[in-house]
Design a protein around this motif. Structure first.
Motif, PDB file in Angstrom:
ATOM      1  N   PRO B 272      10.838   7.533  -0.481  1.00 46.36           N
ATOM      2  CA  PRO B 272       9.702   8.179   0.843  1.00 46.36           C
ATOM      3  C   PRO B 272       8.011   8.133  -0.064  1.00 46.36           C
ATOM      4  CG  PRO B 272      11.500   9.230   0.792  1.00 46.36           C
ATOM      5  CD  PRO B 272      11.198   8.457  -0.111  1.00 46.36           C
ATOM      6  N   TYR B 273       7.541   8.438  -0.918  1.00 46.77           N
ATOM      7  CA  TYR B 273       6.856   8.559  -1.622  1.00 46.77           C
ATOM      8  C   TYR B 273       6.073   6.764  -2.127  1.00 46.77           C
ATOM      9  CZ  TYR B 273       3.065   8.902  -4.636  1.00 46.77           C
ATOM     10  OH  TYR B 273       1.631   8.455  -5.404  1.00 46.77           O
ATOM     11  N   PHE B 274       6.798   6.311  -2.248  1.00 47.31           N
ATOM     12  CA  PHE B 274       6.317   4.751  -2.221  1.00 47.31           C
ATOM     13  C   PHE B 274       5.880   4.023  -1.049  1.00 47.31           C
ATOM     14  CE2 PHE B 274       7.992   0.525  -2.342  1.00 47.31           C
ATOM     15  CZ  PHE B 274       7.053   0.040  -3.604  1.00 47.31           C
ATOM     16  N   ASP B 276       4.492   5.710   1.831  1.00 50.19           N
ATOM     17  CA  ASP B 276       3.466   5.321   1.770  1.00 50.19           C
ATOM     18  C   ASP B 276       2.453   5.562   1.419  1.00 50.19           C
ATOM     19  OD1 ASP B 276       4.263   7.763   4.035  1.00 50.19           O
ATOM     20  OD2 ASP B 276       4.374   9.761   3.048  1.00 50.19           O
ATOM     21  N   ARG B 277       2.990   5.028   0.121  1.00 52.50           N
ATOM     22  CA  ARG B 277       0.935   4.324  -1.092  1.00 52.50           C
ATOM     23  C   ARG B 277       1.608   3.235  -0.313  1.00 52.50           C
ATOM     24  NH1 ARG B 277      -2.912   5.179  -3.474  1.00 52.50           N
ATOM     25  NH2 ARG B 277      -3.041   4.012  -5.201  1.00 52.50           N
ATOM     26  N   LEU B 278       2.270   2.841  -0.359  1.00 54.22           N
ATOM     27  CA  LEU B 278       2.136   0.973   0.288  1.00 54.22           C
ATOM     28  C   LEU B 278       1.996   1.183   1.802  1.00 54.22           C
ATOM     29  CD1 LEU B 278       5.917  -0.263   0.344  1.00 54.22           C
ATOM     30  CD2 LEU B 278       3.902  -1.203  -0.776  1.00 54.22           C
TER      31      LEU B 278
END
Lengths: 426, 426
Positions: B272-274, B276-278
Motif C-alpha cells: 500500500p505504501y508502494f 501511494d508512492r507510485l
C-alpha cells in the motif's frame, strides 16, 4: 484539525548554500582555498572546491514552479526561488507555508560532507567544515531564533575529530548531525566496526540525533542504465530501510543505549511491515545468528531509537499506532520536488482528518521538539505559531514563480540516469 | 475460518533437485555433459556442471529442523528432509502441512537458470534446460496431478528461444515461467529495451505468468561485508520492490497489456505504501518525465498486472483492500527457513481470524487457481482438498527431523556474508 490551527515543524528541508557562505566564518589563510561559486559559460552557478565542480540541480530547487518546468539541469541562482538560499526570504516562505520551524540538510557538500572529506588537505577540510557548521548554526539558524533547527555536518574522515566537532556544536545548541546511511558504501568502516565509537559516545553524551537522509550513501536506486527516472524517484524513500536494518542489527544499538537516529525523507507506510519482518527474522533465526536485545523484540528496540517522518502518507497515518505515535514527525521537503509547499498543511489536514488532535500534534511538532531538543516556544507563543498565525504575519507574500527562461528548464526526459547519479548529491 | 477448513495453495515453495533428474529426459549424446551430483570429501552432495560446483545450503532445506540447527553450510541429501527432493515424500509433507497444491522454484540452476545460461555450449545448455523443464512438468508435477503447479525455467540467453520454450511448455499445461527480477544485473538487456519482446508476446499469448522470485537478480542485500546475516534476511523481501518499480514504469506493461507478473516471496505489507508512492511520483513528475498510462494511475495498473503473496503478513492482511483482494496469494516457502510448515495453516488462521471466509479463500487458493490457470478440482473435490481432509489422508506422517550430525549443521555465525552471496542461489 483545521490546517490553519495546526503547528508545523518540518524535520527535513534543504538549504541551497548562498555565495558568501564562508566569508564571515573561515580563517583568512584558508579563504582562497575555500569552496566558491563560479558562473559557467552556459550561465549556471556551480560550487567549486579542490578541483570538484558541483552544480545546483533544477529538481532540487523547484519550490513554487509549475510541474511542467521540473527538471534536472544545472541552474543558476537567478533562476531559483530566493527562499532556497536567502534566510530572510526562507523565513517568509516558511511562514507563507505555515511552517513554524525547519531542519535544513546541506546541498553542495553532500548529506554527510563527502565533498570536504575528499580534500587531501585535512587541515583545510576541517577549517571548511567548521566554517560551514558555524555559518549554518550562527548565521542561517541564528538570524531567526526558533525558526531553524540547527544541524551540523560530520567529520567523515576522522571519528575522533567528528566526536570533538559534535561536542563543539552541541555547546552552541546544535542537536542534529547529518550522517551517511552507510559509511561502508563511501569507503569507511561500516556500522558494524568499532571505528565510530567515539562519535556514538559523543552524540549520546550531547543528546544529538544522528539524522540519516535517504541517498546519503551516494548510491541512487538505479535498476538499469536505461530505466526511466520515475523508477529511481519511486524507490528512493524505501531504500532507507537498508540503513534502518543495518543499524538495528548492529552493535551500535546494543552498545550505545541512548543513541537516537532519524530516518529522514524515508516515509512511514512501510514501517509496520518492516517491524513485522524484523520480529519474524529474530524469531526464526536468532537461535543460530546469536542476536540478543536483552529479551526485547527488534520492533521495541526500533521504537526506542528511531524517528521516522512523512510528508503526507495515508498508509503511515492509518498505521500510526503500529509505527509508534512518538516516532513520527512531519517533513515538508522544501524546496525539493516531493514537497507540496506552500499547501502542505492543507494536504496533511486532508489526509489526517480522522486523527485526534493530540495525536496529530505529536506528529506535526511535539515529536520534533522533543527528539531535537529544540524549543521554538521560547521565542513565540503557541498561538503565534499556528499555520494561520504565521500566514497572517507574512501577508500576501508571493508564493508563485515562473522560470525566467523556460527554455533552459523544461524537460529532461532525454538525460540519462548515469549523469544524474554523478551529479546529484541526493 | 478454522485452519482445518481452509484450502491452501502455495505459490512459492522450492524443490531441491534429486540425483537422476536428467536420466529420463536428456538426449543420450548430452548425458555425459549434463549436471551431476558429486559427493565431496567433507561428505556434502554438490551439483557440478561445466566446471561449476553448486552446494545445497543448509538454510535452504531446514523444513522440520529445530531452529538451533539452522545454518548455511553445504549439506548432503541424507541430512535433509526427503520431502525436499522426493516427490512422493513431498506430497506427504504437503498433505501433513494441509497444502493442496504448490509451485516449486528451482534450486541449483538458479531462479532464472543462470547456471545453464553460463554454458559456452548453447546446444548443450538448451538440451539441459529442456530436460529440466520436462522433468519438472512431466515427472515432478506430473506424478501427482493437481498437486504441483508446473513451472518452467527460461532460456535467459536467447529471447526467441525463450519464447519458443514458453510455447512448448504451455502446450503441456505449464503456465508459470520463473524469471529474473532484473536481467540488467545479470548482464542482459534490461526491461526497458525491446530485446525481450518475443518472450513477452509468448507469455501473453499462452497465458503464462512471469514469476519473479526475490534474489533472482543474483544480488543479495548486503549493506557491508561485516554486516550480520540478520540484515540480509530482513531486507530480502522488500528488495523485490525494485523489480516492481522497474517493470511498472517500463514499456513492457504499456506494450503488452495482457502480461501477468508475480512477485514471489515479496510479502505484501509494504505494497500500500508502494502504491501511494507510485501515484505520488506520477502526480508530481509525469508532466516532465512523460509517463502515460492512458489516464490510469500507476496503482490501478499495478493491480491489473501484479500478483503478490505472503506467508502470514498481519499488515498485508489488515490492508488487503488497499493491495487488491484479487492480487494476493498465499505461500508456504517450504523447505526454506522463512516457512512455518507444517503449522502454516494455523499461523495464517490466527493472523487472518477477522477476515470474511470469501476474502480469505481468494488469498489461500482462488487467486492462485485463476492467475496460474491451474485447476486442482479436476482431480479431487473441494471437500477432499481442505487442510483437515489432506491431513487425515496422510495420517501420522512424521513431520519432525533431527540432524543426524548436528556438529556439521549447528551455527554459522562466523561465516562471512561474501561467501554466502556467492554460494546462495536465493
Amino acid at each position: 484539525m483545521n490546517a490553519e490551527d495546526m503547528i508545523m515543524i518540518s524535520v527535513d528541508d534543504h538549504v541551497v548554500e548562498p555565495p558568501g557562505l564562508f566569508d564571515q566564518h573561515i580563517p583568512a589563510r584558508y579563504r582562497e582555498a575555500a569552496p566558491k561559486i563560479v558562473k559557467t559559460e552556459d550561465g549556471s552557478d556551480v560550487w567549486t572546491f579542490g578541483g570538484s565542480v558541483i552544480p545546483n540541480i533544477g529538481l532540487n530547487a523547484v519550490a513554487g514552479r509549475p510541474k511542467e518546468e521540473y527538471g534536472i539541469e544545472p541552474t543558476s541562482f537567478d533562476e531559483i526561488r530566493p527562499g532556497t538560499y536567502d534566510i530572510h526570504e526562507r523565513i517568509k516562505d516558511m511562514s507563507a507555508g505555515g511552517i513554524l520551524a525547519s531542519m535544513n540538510f546541506p546541498s553542495f557538500p553532500g548529506f554527510s560532507g563527502r565533498l570536504f572529506a575528499a580534500s587531501a588537505d585535512k587541515d583545510l577540510a576541517m577549517a571548511v567544515l567548521r566554517a560551514y557548521n558555524d555559518w549554518h548554526i550562527d548565521e542561517w539558524a541564528g538570524t531567526y531564533p526558533g525558526r531553524i533547527i540547527p544541524m551540523a555536518l560530520p567529520v567523515l574522515w576522522d571519528a575522533e575529530e567528528c566526536a570533538r566537532e559534535v561536542r563543539r556544536v552541541a555547546a552552541k545548541g546544535c542537536h542534529s548531525l547529518t550522517f551517511t546511511e552507510n559509511p561502508a558504501k563511501l569507503g569507511y568502516p561500516s556500522f558494524h566496526s568499532d571505528h565510530w565509537d567515539p562519535l556514538w559516545r559523543a552524540v549520546c553524551d550531547e543528546n544529538v540525533v544522528v539524522s540519516i537522509h535517504l541517498g546519503s550513501s551516494g548510491q541512487l536506486s538505479v535498476t538499469a542504465a536505461d530505466a526511466p527516472i520515475d523508477v529511481m524517484i519511486t524507490l528512493q524513500p524505501m531504500n532507507i530501510c537498508q540503513a534502518a536494518a543495518d543499524l538495528l542489527w548492529s552493535r551500535v544499538i546494543k552498545n550505545f543505549p541512548d543513541i537516537k537516529i532519524a530516518l529522514s525523507e524515508g516515509g512511514t507506510g512501510w514501517i509496520p511491515y518492516f517491524l513485522d519482518r524484523l520480529d519474524r527474522t529474530y524469531d526464526m533465526h536468532h537461535l543460530w545468528t546469536g542476536q540478543d536485545f536483552g529479551g526485547k523484540l527488534p520492533s521495541e528496540v526500533f521504537r526506542e531509537h528511531f524517528l521516522t517522518c512523512f510528508i503526507a502518507d495515508p498508509v503511515g497515518i492509518a498505521l500510526r499506532n503500529l509505527i509508534g505515535l512518538d516516532n513520527i514527525a512531519w517533513e515538508c521537503d522544501y524546496p525539493h520536488s516531493d514537497s507540496s509547499w506552500p499547501h502542505a498543511p492543507e494536504e496533511l489536514a486532508a489526509v489526517a482528518r480522522d486523527i485526534p488532535d493530540a495525536e496529530l500534534s505529536k506528529i506535526t511538532y511535539e515529536n520534533a521538539v522533543r527528539w531535537y531538543s529544540f524549543d521554538p516556544f521560547q521565542h513565540r507563543t503557541r498561538e503565534q505559531s499556528t499555520v494561520g498565525a504565521l500566514r497572517a504575519e507574512v501577508g500576501d507574500h508571493d508564493v508563485s514563480i515562473r522560470a525566467r527562461d523556460t527554455g533552459r528548464l523544461q524537460r529532461s526526459v532525454g538525460m540519462e540516469l548515469g549523469k544524474l547519479a554523478e551529479m546529484s548529491t541526493a
